[in-house]
Design a protein around this motif. Structure first.
Motif, PDB file in Angstrom:
ATOM      1  N   GLY A  30       7.572  -4.217   2.886  1.00  0.00           N
ATOM      2  CA  GLY A  30       7.466  -4.724   4.131  1.00  0.00           C
ATOM      3  C   GLY A  30       7.503  -6.171   3.286  1.00  0.00           C
ATOM      4  O   GLY A  30       7.701  -6.818   3.210  1.00  0.00           O
ATOM      5  N   VAL A  31       6.717  -5.884   2.057  1.00  0.00           N
ATOM      6  CA  VAL A  31       6.095  -7.845   0.806  1.00  0.00           C
ATOM      7  C   VAL A  31       7.376  -8.755   0.741  1.00  0.00           C
ATOM      8  O   VAL A  31       7.457  -9.647   0.604  1.00  0.00           O
ATOM      9  N   LEU A  32       8.881  -7.374  -0.190  1.00  0.00           N
ATOM     10  CA  LEU A  32       9.247  -7.832  -0.239  1.00  0.00           C
ATOM     11  C   LEU A  32      10.397  -8.604   1.037  1.00  0.00           C
ATOM     12  O   LEU A  32      10.863  -9.178   0.737  1.00  0.00           O
ATOM     13  N   LYS A  33      10.128  -7.359   1.843  1.00  0.00           N
ATOM     14  CA  LYS A  33      11.228  -7.930   2.594  1.00  0.00           C
ATOM     15  C   LYS A  33      11.150  -9.310   3.715  1.00  0.00           C
ATOM     16  O   LYS A  33      11.757 -10.292   3.904  1.00  0.00           O
ATOM     17  N   MET A  34       9.426  -9.355   3.660  1.00  0.00           N
ATOM     18  CA  MET A  34       8.858 -10.522   3.610  1.00  0.00           C
ATOM     19  C   MET A  34       8.885 -12.317   3.246  1.00  0.00           C
ATOM     20  O   MET A  34       9.800 -12.946   3.278  1.00  0.00           O
ATOM     21  N   VAL A  35       8.924 -11.848   1.845  1.00  0.00           N
ATOM     22  CA  VAL A  35       8.966 -12.798   0.685  1.00  0.00           C
ATOM     23  C   VAL A  35      10.528 -13.487   0.964  1.00  0.00           C
ATOM     24  O   VAL A  35      10.976 -14.802   0.468  1.00  0.00           O
ATOM     25  N   VAL A  36      11.861 -12.806   0.760  1.00  0.00           N
ATOM     26  CA  VAL A  36      12.797 -12.556   0.426  1.00  0.00           C
ATOM     27  C   VAL A  36      13.673 -12.930   2.373  1.00  0.00           C
ATOM     28  O   VAL A  36      14.385 -14.370   2.204  1.00  0.00           O
ATOM     29  N   GLY A  37      13.174 -12.286   2.661  1.00  0.00           N
ATOM     30  CA  GLY A  37      13.785 -12.826   4.767  1.00  0.00           C
ATOM     31  C   GLY A  37      13.165 -14.076   4.686  1.00  0.00           C
ATOM     32  O   GLY A  37      14.053 -14.552   5.150  1.00  0.00           O
ATOM     33  N   GLU A  38      12.429 -14.433   3.800  1.00  0.00           N
ATOM     34  CA  GLU A  38      11.476 -15.811   4.607  1.00  0.00           C
ATOM     35  C   GLU A  38      11.754 -17.278   4.152  1.00  0.00           C
ATOM     36  O   GLU A  38      11.611 -17.921   4.188  1.00  0.00           O
ATOM     37  N   ALA A  39      12.067 -16.786   2.737  1.00  0.00           N
ATOM     38  CA  ALA A  39      12.327 -17.531   1.564  1.00  0.00           C
ATOM     39  C   ALA A  39      12.411 -18.779   2.285  1.00  0.00           C
ATOM     40  O   ALA A  39      12.365 -19.909   2.101  1.00  0.00           O
ATOM     41  N   ARG A  40      13.769 -19.060   2.753  1.00  0.00           N
ATOM     42  CA  ARG A  40      14.601 -20.732   3.383  1.00  0.00           C
ATOM     43  C   ARG A  40      13.482 -21.238   4.409  1.00  0.00           C
ATOM     44  O   ARG A  40      13.627 -22.215   4.348  1.00  0.00           O
ATOM     45  N   ASN A  41      12.405 -20.061   4.944  1.00  0.00           N
ATOM     46  CA  ASN A  41      11.877 -20.595   5.984  1.00  0.00           C
ATOM     47  C   ASN A  41      10.214 -21.166   5.330  1.00  0.00           C
ATOM     48  O   ASN A  41      10.175 -22.071   6.357  1.00  0.00           O
ATOM     49  N   PHE A  42      10.274 -20.572   4.668  1.00  0.00           N
ATOM     50  CA  PHE A  42       8.704 -20.942   3.801  1.00  0.00           C
ATOM     51  C   PHE A  42       8.802 -21.279   2.035  1.00  0.00           C
ATOM     52  O   PHE A  42       8.467 -20.179   1.883  1.00  0.00           O
ATOM     53  N   PRO A  43      10.129 -22.047   2.134  1.00  0.00           N
ATOM     54  CA  PRO A  43       9.724 -22.704   0.218  1.00  0.00           C
ATOM     55  C   PRO A  43       8.958 -22.150  -0.629  1.00  0.00           C
ATOM     56  O   PRO A  43       9.145 -21.926  -1.623  1.00  0.00           O
ATOM     57  N   GLU A  44       7.655 -22.421  -0.078  1.00  0.00           N
ATOM     58  CA  GLU A  44       6.673 -23.138  -0.332  1.00  0.00           C
ATOM     59  C   GLU A  44       6.393 -21.736  -0.826  1.00  0.00           C
ATOM     60  O   GLU A  44       5.219 -21.333  -1.970  1.00  0.00           O
ATOM     61  N   LEU A  45       5.973 -20.425  -0.092  1.00  0.00           N
ATOM     62  CA  LEU A  45       6.270 -18.927  -0.363  1.00  0.00           C
ATOM     63  C   LEU A  45       6.109 -18.564  -1.584  1.00  0.00           C
ATOM     64  O   LEU A  45       6.406 -17.603  -2.427  1.00  0.00           O
TER      65      LEU A  45
END
Lengths: 212, 212, 212, 212
Positions: free
Chosen positions: B110-125
């Motif tokens: 789940g964490v992987l999906k979050m980081v990869v999936g939202e990288a464009r929407n939350f680049p700072e993350l």
DNA sequence: CATGAATGAGCCTTCATTCAT
DNA sequence: TATGAATGAAGGCTCATTCAT
């Protein structure tokens, strides 16, 4: 085309593809829920209402996008099916070359993100991707591994796992490019990555005789 | 109230963690935009309004979730830093064991999906994840590879790429579990996968002398 | 009530009724499709979003409005059931007085328009109205007619038709008030209309003996 | 085109009427707002754009529909004007026969619903209907009643109210057919209804001498 | 005249956020 | 702190209207 030059009104037959292309870009970037039809329409160069001439709902459009993204990858299945029956390393490198070529041209990172990221929200899409593409591809490669094992070319080990080992670094490289490169991380050169990986992995997979 | 059993009541100090835990589950499953604060609050056992006592906005909560998910992985960095300076294969297998252990306990998919999936929407993350965890981990492993190369244990090749090769199948296995197993695909046993992968990969990485 | 005077925040329990009342007014005036939730919310003194705390959809709200509008009319059924078993004219005039009273207080015109006007779009509402109110009322009155016929008070003829004849002018009068009076047509005074109508109709319905 | 059978092709001059007929059907069924131009066009056998060759807007089309629906009813006025100056009951029954005939052939239920249901949204239509048709018809009948009263044929009472009493059951019967019959309610046979009603009502209206 | 693809304003509905209690 | 009713901005979707053909 008709009457000489392209009229400023685009021909209807192309609309769906243009919309799907624009939608792919937006969905890949934002994810399903965060993607706005306004932006898809804008990028496709049509009005928001026009989307509904070709797709029933936003979900429908998403399904079309994810579904159609399978097609370009199907060529891999055919390539593998048609692969020459020579030595295992040749087969592997040939397929790898095709995949790397695909990765360089198609927006595979975005598609990967879509399929993985929305698998829980659209399970039927994950199923289609698995059943129509991933399972076939993995199975074909596992079959090639098993055949090579039977020929004494490849050491013992689970063929399906071998297949995953072979492709995994490329997939991670694609996700890396999508995720960390935009925020300043040093990129991986995918062709080099794949070359080094297959050199190494085959070094460990092949039997003494096959390696010679 | 309930003057009887106050001891079993969760202390207020735990609230933020409980909320983050609930949010992690929902964000991982749905993605940021599709996650609803209503559901997070319900799963955390608090009211929707209570979320705002601890987090300014939904984005804030998401940032906290993704940020805190780094911590459990930091142990890996420390483990690698403290790794005995013995032979390279031992180091690799030791680290791998830790990672596999982590994957089995933490919701890494789940964490992987979050980081990869939202990288464009939350680049700072994505940046935080890369700078504080991924770059360090990859760098540490690449350093170990380089050291092993210097000692003549590992064949020539890009150390950072080697590091990626080593971890990639596990990551893909985790994503597989997240994506295709729920729709009926046969799963991969991650410990076995990792064992076979390292056996194979080290077989190709190690020099003749080291392999002996 | 609590703490002395009405706080500027209305008590929750009243909200649904206030909303239904506002919705009745708007639906009756505009019809279902032309009614805007914005206006309903405004007239109810709440925000548009608040409507959805009490009703799932616009259709749901409409159903609630039409459904609840049955209740005030049910009293008629009870009145008729409890009607004294005296001479037929007395019964008829007693019931008529009740109906006229209802017409003067309740927004029967609007409700009539809603039921009739949307019967094709919401057939289940027409069915509920018929089965729970109209059929009962018409049946009760027809039963009274039949009983009076058996007693020799009323001339031969279809009892259900007699029942319709008795009520029809009042209904048309209500629709007239709703339709033509607002554009300048001379109104009908409903009590007078009903008095004259029953005088006339009973004059034709009753047998010689009963009329004496 | 179709050089073969041009004769069966509907002439362009009929288009507006065909559109109005289709629109009447749809407006009567759905109401103004819920009616879709797409459906009207489809039922009229023309394209949506073609509607705009004959009518400026949807409202315009609706006005045309409601306006033209007056025409068939005008014959009643003429019939009443030309009615033989004989005994009142004969006049009444003659006119009733005409109206019942009209009700059986024209879609009077739908038209009624349109006029009543949209009177608030299109007051000018209600006005036109009243001024050009309803007021005249009601006035003519009231005039006949007054004349009969002057001749000693009809008892005292408000002539306009008498007129309403005479027609109301038929109107309610039409609305019943439109509203409750489609959901399973037993229908009223309109000719029988009207016969019984006039028998009864005249029984109460006529003076002793006239009844003899 | 006629078509139907395209438009875009408007409406229903959702949901993050606020706030009186 | 904690609640949850209330808000209102935003977005998916519809459909009357336009216009190039």
């Amino acid at each position: 085309m008709d009457a000489g030059e392209p009229k400023f009104r685009r021909r209807k037959a192309d609309r769906p593809d243009e919309i799907v292309a624009a939608a792919l870009a937006v969905f890949a970037e934002k994810g399903f829920a965060a993607a706005k039809l306004d932006e898809i329409a804008r990028r496709a160069g049509v009005s928001k209402g026009a989307l509904y001439l070709y797709f029933e709902t936003k979900e429908d459009l998403f399904r079309a996008v994810v579904g159609r993204a399978i097609a370009p990858n199907i060529v891999l299945l055919k390539a593998m099916a048609a692969a020459h029956p020579g030595p295992f390393p040749d087969l592997v490198r040939g397929v790898a070359r095709q995949i790397v070529g695909l990765v360089e041209t198609a927006p595979m990172g975005g598609v990967l993100k879509m399929v993985v990221g929305e698998a829980r929200n659209f399970p039927e899409l994950a199923r289609v991707w698995h059943d129509e593409l991933v399972a076939h591809a993995l199975g074909a490669m596992a079959g090639a591994v098993a055949a090579a094992q039977a020929r004494g070319e490849v050491r013992p080990g689970d063929p399906r796992t071998y297949a995953l080992q072979m492709i995994a670094p490329l997939l991670v490289g694609v996700l890396w490019r999508e995720t960390f490169t935009p925020v300043g991380a040093p990129p991986f050169d995918l062709p080099s990555l794949m070359t080094q990986h297959l050199d190494t992995l085959l070094g460990g997979m092949l039997t003494e005789e096959a390696r010679r």
